[in-house]
Design an enzyme around this catalytic site. Structure first.
Site, PDB file in Angstrom:
ATOM      1  CB  THR A  76      39.597  42.908  41.555  1.00  0.00           C
ATOM      2  OG1 THR A  76      38.836  43.770  40.704  1.00  0.00           O
ATOM      3  CG2 THR A  76      40.021  43.699  42.782  1.00  0.00           C
ATOM      4  CG  PHE A  92      40.748  41.316  46.660  1.00  0.00           C
ATOM      5  CD1 PHE A  92      39.811  42.149  47.245  1.00  0.00           C
ATOM      6  CD2 PHE A  92      40.423  40.700  45.460  1.00  0.00           C
ATOM      7  CE1 PHE A  92      38.586  42.377  46.658  1.00  0.00           C
ATOM      8  CE2 PHE A  92      39.193  40.927  44.853  1.00  0.00           C
ATOM      9  CZ  PHE A  92      38.270  41.760  45.454  1.00  0.00           C
TER      10      PHE A  92
END
Length: 270
Positions: A171, A173
């Site tokens: 992921t 960010f």
């Protein structure tokens, strides 16, 4: 330094805070993404950190919309590898499990594993929050998908490891602040724009970057939510907004767009 993130202690977002800002940071958990933007806007904290895309499941659309609403700057990026594990209370065995709790993205990232066991899935607002829930409610027939760190923090048992459908599960960010970062020579810029409603406009808008040899690393469209079938485009490109070629491209883009919003420039990591 205080930095807000969405979720509970042990969440992947908390890991992103520590990875970017270091071990002396004070992470402050909150319940939803909007609260992160609000806390940075009001000066309650200096920075926040939000997930923007997953390598398997794609974009976190709510945060794209919040970037349009709030006048904040992106000043950094960080990637976290998601190593999902299956977590239960100490006395629960694999054969006891009937339901599995986790954030919807984590459930989607482990879809094949969950289908193999034919368990019921229940969405939770956070991965670590799912672990906290099944512990506080002492659910004997439930499990949670979260990180190994979350299992350790809450004193829970790990039933299975590496349960993501794809081992390359990351992921990305973005770091929020009130100012973007200074040029480093290896930077990235994020913007939002809406193309004029005319044939070839998007083609010519993107051509302003191609003609200046600027590499586009991501483009995402989102409905404007004001007019049906019209879209805003979220664009990442290599280079700092203050570089001559980038400044020229952004100025030229305005001739093809109804609006352009520069979210910020920051050191390129991904």
């Amino acid at each position: 330094m205080k930095v807000t993130y969405q979720g509970e202690t042990g969440a992947y977002s908390e890991m992103a805070v520590y990875k970017f800002f270091g071990p002396k940071t004070e992470p402050l958990p909150c319940k939803d993404f909007k609260s992160i933007f609000e806390s940075v806007k009001t000066g309650t904290v200096s920075h926040g950190i939000v997930p923007i895309e997953n390598s398997i499941e794609g974009s976190i659309n709510q945060n794209y919309d919040l970037f349009l609403t709030y006048d904040l700057k992106v000043c950094g990026e960080v990637a976290i590898k998601l190593s999902h594990v299956l977590i239960t209370n100490l006395n629960t065995q694999l054969q006891d499990i009937k339901t599995v709790y986790s954030h919807p993205q984590a459930l989607a990232q482990c879809r094949l594993y969950l289908e193999k066991h034919n368990w019921e899935t229940i969405p939770a607002y956070d991965t670590a929050g799912a672990v906290k829930l099944i512990k506080e409610q002492n659910l004997p027939n439930a499990a949670a998908i979260a990180s190994e760190k979350a299992a350790d923090l809450y004193g829970m048992k790990i039933i299975d490891r590496d349960i993501s459908d794809n081992p390359s599960n990351y992921t990305r960010f973005l770091v929020l602040g009130t100012q973007d970062a200074q040029p480093t020579g290896d930077d990235k810029t994020s913007i939002i724009f809406s193309a004029k409603h005319a044939p070839g406009t998007l083609y010519h808008a993107l051509g302003e970057f191609a003609s200046r040899n600027i590499n586009l690393t991501r483009i995402e469209s989102r409905p404007t939510k004001t007019t049906a079938w019209q879209y805003n485009f979220y664009l990442d490109f290599e280079g700092h907004r203050t570089e001559k070629r980038c400044t020229e491209a952004l100025t030229a883009l305005e001739t093809h767009a109804t609006f352009v919003k520069i979210l910020g420039s920051y050191p390129r990591v991904i």
